[in-house]
Write an enzyme that holds these catalytic residues in place. Structure first.
Site, short mmCIF file in Angstrom:
data_model
loop_
_atom_site.label_atom_id
_atom_site.label_comp_id
_atom_site.label_asym_id
_atom_site.label_seq_id
_atom_site.Cartn_x
_atom_site.Cartn_y
_atom_site.Cartn_z
N ASP A 325 3.45 1.30 -1.66
CA ASP A 325 4.86 1.60 -1.45
C ASP A 325 5.13 3.03 -1.86
O ASP A 325 5.07 3.35 -3.05
CB ASP A 325 5.72 0.62 -2.25
CG ASP A 325 7.20 0.92 -2.09
OD1 ASP A 325 7.56 1.52 -1.07
OD2 ASP A 325 7.98 0.55 -2.98
N THR A 327 4.83 7.33 -2.01
CA THR A 327 3.80 8.17 -2.61
C THR A 327 4.27 8.83 -3.90
O THR A 327 3.51 9.55 -4.51
CB THR A 327 3.38 9.28 -1.64
OG1 THR A 327 4.52 10.10 -1.33
CG2 THR A 327 2.82 8.70 -0.35
#
Length: 394
Positions: A325, A327
């Site tokens: 989910d 970066t």
């Protein structure tokens, strides 16, 4: 003339004024010393939940090693070291496991969300830069664009303050902060400036608690190791009776116990018994399993994947897709200057202007990346400043 005794609210008023004055000036040297003495500092020595001793114990004190080392020690006691070379399998197996897991521990111990080299505080009315570990509770933090918040804090005053909390929450959008709002440690000030009071420091800060969760060790369940240990458990039950039967048979071949003790042939009988026992132990299977895990961990390390325990490789072998989910928590949010592509070579002055932006005291991350590429501009003086806003895009 009216005395303070005639005005019941006078002490509270004086106290409020005193608190406001101390907030503006920051803590005094005596206040700092009192908090350091009581342990309310930002110093925090984090460690993984797994100690060096627990790693060594898990890899050395196993049923497999107990059986092999017992036979190994018996052969050495009998003076047959050349027959005890099978003990190297247990030694290599323990060394492989210890090396990989200690290497993972060292990497985890270095994990830190707080990496700011210096923190800016106001004490006795004077701003100073100190190590983040020297920040104490109730310190007044002076925050500017590009600073990392060293401890959880409450905003006292601000001017266009926006922070990036993606390292902690995964949300990449800058968040506006206002007086009374909470700042999380390890968040980055992307624009504006602010004064904030440190509320949670050290192990109580959000960043350190968050990093502690990432470092927490959980034992990996391995079907391969479980199967090998099941075989060893059954073998261990039969070692004693089988050793006695084999030794007795060898002694009887030599002419009985009296004859064996008389001519020393019982030693050879004991060596033969140990040979039978070691043949029952899957030495090669255990060693090859550890080598396969170590090779897998080494290949993952080349891809910058940290393996805390070798059997984790077995579990990862069953994974086809990994979903991540965002970066913000996996990459560094640093911006670097690359190159200039001018539209018109006749334009002048823009290099000095970009150099000034890169060296401004409250420059954001984008502006600071220009400082190295444009060394000029220090002599320029701004007539007026408007803090950058992501909403305005200027």
């Amino acid at each position: 003339m009216v005395s303070a005794m005639d005005v019941p609210d006078a002490p509270a008023t004086v106290s409020a004024v005193d608190r406001a004055g101390r907030t503006a000036a920051g803590l005094s040297a005596a206040d700092v010393a009192e908090r350091v003495a009581s342990g309310r500092t930002n110093a925090f020595d984090a460690d993984t939940s797994r100690t060096w001793w627990s790693i060594i114990r898990a890899n050395v004190f196993t049923l497999f090693n107990a059986i092999v080392f017992a036979c190994f020690a018996a052969l050495l006691a009998l003076g047959r070291w050349q027959d005890a070379l099978f003990g190297l399998a247990a030694i290599f197996n323990a060394l492989i496991g210890c090396y990989q897991e200690i290497r993972a521990k060292i990497a985890l111990d270095r994990l830190a969300l707080l990496n700011a080299p210096r923190a800016r505080v106001r004490r006795d009315g004077v701003e100073a830069e100190i190590a983040p570990a020297d920040v104490v509770q109730d310190d007044i933090l002076v925050l500017r664009a590009g600073d990392q918040v060293p401890a959880d804090a409450e905003v006292l005053s601000e001017q266009g303050l926006q922070v990036d909390e993606s390292m902690l929450t995964g949300e990449s959008d800058p968040i506006d902060k206002h007086p009374g709002g909470q700042l999380l440690s390890a968040s980055i000030v992307v624009s504006g400036r602010a004064d904030a009071r440190a509320t949670q420091v050290g192990a109580d800060s959000y960043a350190n608690r968050f990093a502690g969760e990432a470092k927490r060790f959980s034992l990996v369940q391995s079907e391969l190791r479980r199967g090998v240990n099941r075989v060893l458990a059954w073998v261990a039950w039969g070692i004693g009776p089988i050793a006695l039967l084999v030794t007795n048979a060898q002694v009887q071949v030599q002419g009985g116990w009296d004859e064996a003790f008389a001519d020393g042939s019982w030693r050879q009988a004991a060596v033969d018994s140990i040979a039978v026992i070691t043949a029952m132990i899957p030495l090669g299977l255990v060693l090859l399993t550890s080598i396969a895990f170590a090779v897998g961990a080494a290949r993952l390390a080349a891809e910058k994947v940290l393996v805390q325990e070798l059997p984790a490789v077995e579990g990862l072998a069953r994974v086809d897709i990994i979903c991540l989910d965002k970066t913000g928590t996996l990459t560094y949010g640093d911006i670097a200057f690359d190159a200039v592509y001018p539209f018109d070579d006749r334009a002048t002055g823009w290099r000095d202007a970009l150099g000034w932006f890169g060296r401004a005291p409250d420059a954001n991350a984008t502006a600071r990346s220009l400082a190295e590429g444009f060394p000029a501009g220090a002599a320029l003086v701004a007539e007026r400043e408007i803090p950058f806003s992501s909403k305005r895009k200027w």
